[in-house]
Design an enzyme around this catalytic site. Sequence first.
Site, mmCIF file in Angstrom:
data_model
loop_
_atom_site.group_PDB
_atom_site.id
_atom_site.type_symbol
_atom_site.label_atom_id
_atom_site.label_comp_id
_atom_site.label_asym_id
_atom_site.label_seq_id
_atom_site.Cartn_x
_atom_site.Cartn_y
_atom_site.Cartn_z
ATOM 1 N N TYR A 16 0.818 -1.218 0.000
ATOM 2 C CA TYR A 16 0.000 0.000 0.000
ATOM 3 C C TYR A 16 0.853 1.269 0.000
ATOM 4 O O TYR A 16 0.306 2.366 0.004
ATOM 5 C CB TYR A 16 -0.927 0.015 1.210
ATOM 6 C CG TYR A 16 -2.083 -0.937 1.098
ATOM 7 C CD1 TYR A 16 -1.871 -2.311 1.114
ATOM 8 C CD2 TYR A 16 -3.382 -0.479 0.983
ATOM 9 C CE1 TYR A 16 -2.921 -3.203 1.018
ATOM 10 C CE2 TYR A 16 -4.445 -1.364 0.888
ATOM 11 C CZ TYR A 16 -4.209 -2.725 0.908
ATOM 12 O OH TYR A 16 -5.260 -3.595 0.814
ATOM 13 N N ASP B 256 -5.932 -6.998 4.907
ATOM 14 C CA ASP B 256 -7.098 -6.599 4.130
ATOM 15 C C ASP B 256 -7.875 -7.833 3.680
ATOM 16 O O ASP B 256 -9.098 -7.928 3.856
ATOM 17 C CB ASP B 256 -6.612 -5.795 2.908
ATOM 18 C CG ASP B 256 -7.758 -5.232 2.101
ATOM 19 O OD1 ASP B 256 -8.782 -4.875 2.711
ATOM 20 O OD2 ASP B 256 -7.632 -5.161 0.856
ATOM 21 N N LYS C 248 4.245 -14.664 4.920
ATOM 22 C CA LYS C 248 4.667 -15.522 3.806
ATOM 23 C C LYS C 248 6.197 -15.429 3.742
ATOM 24 O O LYS C 248 6.790 -15.175 2.685
ATOM 25 C CB LYS C 248 3.996 -15.032 2.512
ATOM 26 C CG LYS C 248 4.144 -15.957 1.340
ATOM 27 C CD LYS C 248 3.169 -17.131 1.367
ATOM 28 C CE LYS C 248 3.429 -18.065 0.201
ATOM 29 N NZ LYS C 248 2.622 -19.291 0.257
#
Length: 350
Positions: free
Chosen positions: A131, A235, A178
């Site tokens: 973002y 999100d 991850k």
Amino acid sequence: MKKASADGARMVTLIPGDGIGPEVIAAAVAVIEQTGVKPRWDTQIAGMTAFKRVGNPVPDALLRSLRQTGVALKGPLETRVGEGYRSINVYLRKTFNLYANLRPVHSFQGVHTPFRNVDLVVIRESTEDLYAGIEHEITPGVVESIKVITARASRRIARFAFEYARREGRQFVTAIHKANIMKLSDGLFLKCAREVSAGFAEIRYEEQIVDAACMRLVTDPQAFDVLLLENLYGDIVSDLCAGLVGGLGVVPGANYGDKGAIFEAIHGTAPDIAGKGLANPIAAILSGAMLLDYLGHPREAKRIRAATGEVLQSGGTLTRDLGGIATTQQMTDAVIASLRTTASSAADHA
Ligand code: ATP
């Protein structure tokens, strides 16, 4: 952001927003005021509504108001995909350094889903990651989008999650990542979470890879308590979590910084049902309850949660997204009626 008050009542910026925003925010305001708490609302336009009216989706008057009040109740804002300005939500979070997005997700009796007894909290870092908005074209047909993870922001959100867990009596925090693929960026996020966890011996610390965590969330949601995530995973995972308990219409949210907060439901503008009186107001109403907690009115916040719980449980007044036929207004009226009943029974016992 600075906090200001006048005539004893706390001033709060009110952003009705776009799409279903004005309908659900009006519901939240009516319910808040029914508790007897009457903030001085400073109503401001933003998003597409402001763009159409004054040619700017983030007018100066809105920014001035937020700087003055330090706190807002906000409806969803429309950002056109791939056009002109970046997401206004992202802009506001970055401008006011609202780094922690918190979404409590729990099952409601009366809202039928295949999942029982879900009770978890999603805590999402909301100032960086993909973002950051750093994208560029290297050559036609090849673009890069940069994922930014810093130790400072990672430690700050981890500390927020552990402090929240301690304050609310939560058992454990699961960092979701991850790092097996993004060894540097997610690796740094995990390293910071581990360091911070060492200062909270009473809170268990766990880690899960994001894809495995998504599967576990829909097979065994009770295996989670507080979820700690970077921006993008947060999100996606928070919408997944909303699906566990009845959808976007029932999950509230808040964005906290060190000096201010903006309270908003997790749903978007829902253009398909906007202006039709069909929107579920519960998510906005519960975001209003989180606002009352923040303003120092925990008793009133609790009353709102109890009243919404009662309306959902009784099942007689549900909006279409929950399988009912009630309008936004009817559901709001039902919550207000429930608040009145609890107020008068409390008075009877006084
Ligand atoms: P945006 O682009 O602003 O995110 P969107 O339509 O893509 O809007 P959402 O508004 O978050 O995404 O919601 C997706 C769908 O979920 C909506 O189109 C609507 O059908 C449903 N929905 C979302 N919020 C509500 C609500 N409060 N009440 C009822 N249905 C809702």
